[in-house]
Design an enzyme around this catalytic site. Structure first.
Site, short mmCIF file in Angstrom:
data_model
loop_
_atom_site.label_atom_id
_atom_site.label_comp_id
_atom_site.label_asym_id
_atom_site.label_seq_id
_atom_site.Cartn_x
_atom_site.Cartn_y
_atom_site.Cartn_z
N ASP A 22 0.62 -1.25 0.01
CA ASP A 22 0.18 0.03 -0.05
C ASP A 22 0.88 1.38 0.09
O ASP A 22 1.95 1.36 0.91
CB ASP A 22 -0.83 0.03 1.18
CG ASP A 22 -1.77 -1.26 1.31
OD1 ASP A 22 -1.98 -1.82 0.08
OD2 ASP A 22 -2.60 -1.34 2.51
N GLY A 41 -5.96 -10.54 1.44
CA GLY A 41 -5.31 -11.87 1.61
C GLY A 41 -4.41 -11.89 2.83
O GLY A 41 -4.48 -12.49 3.89
N ALA A 42 -3.32 -11.04 2.60
CA ALA A 42 -2.26 -10.78 3.70
C ALA A 42 -2.65 -10.24 4.94
O ALA A 42 -2.46 -10.79 5.95
CB ALA A 42 -1.19 -9.83 2.84
N GLY A 84 -19.74 -2.08 10.63
CA GLY A 84 -19.19 -1.18 11.20
C GLY A 84 -19.31 -0.96 12.66
O GLY A 84 -19.46 -1.95 13.40
N ASP A 97 -10.85 -6.93 7.80
CA ASP A 97 -9.88 -7.98 7.54
C ASP A 97 -9.49 -8.69 9.11
O ASP A 97 -9.41 -9.74 9.07
CB ASP A 97 -8.52 -7.36 7.06
CG ASP A 97 -8.81 -6.89 5.69
OD1 ASP A 97 -9.65 -7.57 4.88
OD2 ASP A 97 -8.17 -6.21 4.97
P1 ADP Z 1 -15.27 -3.24 6.37
O1 ADP Z 1 -13.84 -2.73 6.79
O2 ADP Z 1 -15.00 -4.53 5.55
O3 ADP Z 1 -16.15 -2.02 5.72
P2 ADP Z 1 -16.94 -3.31 8.76
O4 ADP Z 1 -16.73 -1.70 8.84
O5 ADP Z 1 -18.30 -3.66 9.12
O6 ADP Z 1 -16.07 -3.86 7.84
O7 ADP Z 1 -16.16 -3.55 10.13
C1 ADP Z 1 -15.91 -4.89 10.39
C2 ADP Z 1 -16.35 -5.21 11.99
O8 ADP Z 1 -15.31 -4.47 12.74
C3 ADP Z 1 -17.77 -4.90 12.31
O9 ADP Z 1 -18.49 -5.74 12.02
C4 ADP Z 1 -17.43 -4.49 13.80
O10 ADP Z 1 -17.73 -5.56 14.61
C5 ADP Z 1 -16.22 -3.78 13.81
N1 ADP Z 1 -15.94 -2.39 13.92
C6 ADP Z 1 -15.74 -1.77 12.85
N2 ADP Z 1 -15.65 -0.29 13.02
C7 ADP Z 1 -16.40 -0.46 14.20
C8 ADP Z 1 -16.32 0.76 15.31
N3 ADP Z 1 -16.32 2.05 14.87
N4 ADP Z 1 -16.96 0.41 16.59
C9 ADP Z 1 -17.02 -0.68 16.80
N5 ADP Z 1 -16.60 -2.13 16.27
C10 ADP Z 1 -16.26 -1.51 14.77
#
Ligand code: ADP
Length: 298
Positions: A18, A46-47, A213, A243
């Site tokens: 990156d 993957g990594a 999230g 990840d």
């Molecule tokens: P991606 O990064 O693939 O979009 P997410 O944003 O949904 O995935 O984040 C993956 C997981 O990490 C979520 O399901 C949650 O459990 C945790 N997570 C991510 N952001 C937060 C946050 N702001 N507060 C608490 N947990 C978080």
């Protein structure tokens, strides 16, 4: 040969360098802006997920490809540094994959992925790793390598192997891929592109885990929905959260009771995702199991 020893988690996927530039605001097409900060870090879904699984205590192997260049050497060393087996990490003629990332001060980003070596990973490479895949407790894949490669890896997974698919970046998934999948982990954006969680269940995926999230995650099965509560944090940088979630989910499925303990594995994954938001970058933010275990007790 390590290749015939069973691994807890075998990841088939991408490895990138990156290149991250921080800018006040992102450029418009045709415009040039100056960065005020720059760093390079190991990445690629993957990594990241392989290193997350290894840090969570799983014996982990990575199947992928890098180029014969400095970035490839750096990635190989990063895997070895986190005790990820690289006996099936191929060195190919194409350059190591790159992600060119611009991040603005108000946290918007713009990413160009150059697949390079990741798209040179071939079905032949996967066939050469057949024993690794057949004996793995969990096979974990994403969609940053060619779909034919993903499909072959899933075909070679053992009868007792749990298959976890992180459908990122989202793309259409044929039934020949989905029928091998035990757990699919789209985020909210990806699940919408895939037609919704219930349609994935209807197409035969037993466990659909939608990551949401800050709201945690939702497990959707034929029997209904189960909410996985978030671990409350104030996020600093969400890169790597998804990840960390997938790597730790796979590690816990492998070492702590399999699909019968999916709910517990998801709780650990949600904590790991939250902890990954506390440190900048992807690989640097992936938590060790001791941190996840301590947070789970809170
Ligand atoms: P991606 O990064 O693939 O979009 P997410 O944003 O949904 O995935 O984040 C993956 C997981 O990490 C979520 O399901 C949650 O459990 C945790 N997570 C991510 N952001 C937060 C946050 N702001 N507060 C608490 N947990 C978080």
């Amino acid at each position: 040969m390590t290749q015939h020893q069973p691994f807890d988690v075998v990841v088939v996927g991408s490895a990138n360098m990156d290149l991250v530039a921080r800018v006040v605001r992102l450029p418009h097409p045709g415009e040039t802006v100056s960065a005020h900060d720059y760093f390079e870090a190991c990445g690629g879904k993957g990594a990241n997920q392989a290193i997350a699984a290894a840090r969570a205590g799983a014996r982990t192997a990575f199947i992928g490809a890098v180029g014969s260049d400095a970035a490839g050497d750096t990635l190989r060393s990063a895997f070895i540094g986190d005790a990820v087996d690289v006996s099936m990490l191929a060195t190919v003629r194409e350059p190591t994959g790159r992600a060119l990332i611009g991040v603005s001060d108000d946290a918007e980003n713009l990413i160009i992925v150059v697949p390079g070596a990741n798209h040179a990973l071939s079905v032949d490479h996967i066939d050469a790793a057949a024993a690794l895949l057949a004996n793995a407790k969990v096979v974990l894949v994403q969609l940053e390598v060619r779909l034919a490669v993903v499909q072959r890896a899933l075909e070679l997974a053992g009868r007792d192997t749990i298959v976890v698919l992180n459908p990122a970046p989202a793309s259409e998934l044929p039934d020949e891929v989905l029928r091998h999948v035990d757990v699919i982990t789209p985020n909210e954006h990806e699940v919408a592109l895939l037609g919704g969680a219930s349609s994935l269940v209807a197409r035969g995926v037993a466990n659909v885990v939608v990551t949401q999230g800050a709201r945690g995650a939702l497990l959707v099965t034929r029997d209904g929905e189960t909410r996985i509560k978030p671990f409350a944090v104030t996020p600093l940088d969400t890169t790597g959260a998804g990840d960390a979630f997938c790597g730790v989910l796979s590690a816990r499925l492998a070492v702590a009771g399999g699909l019968a303990e999916l709910a517990l594995a998801l709780r650990a994954a949600a904590v790991a995702g939250a902890l990954a938001t506390q440190t900048a970058g992807a690989v640097p933010s992936l938590p060790a199991w001791a941190q996840v275990a301590a947070a789970l007790q809170q």
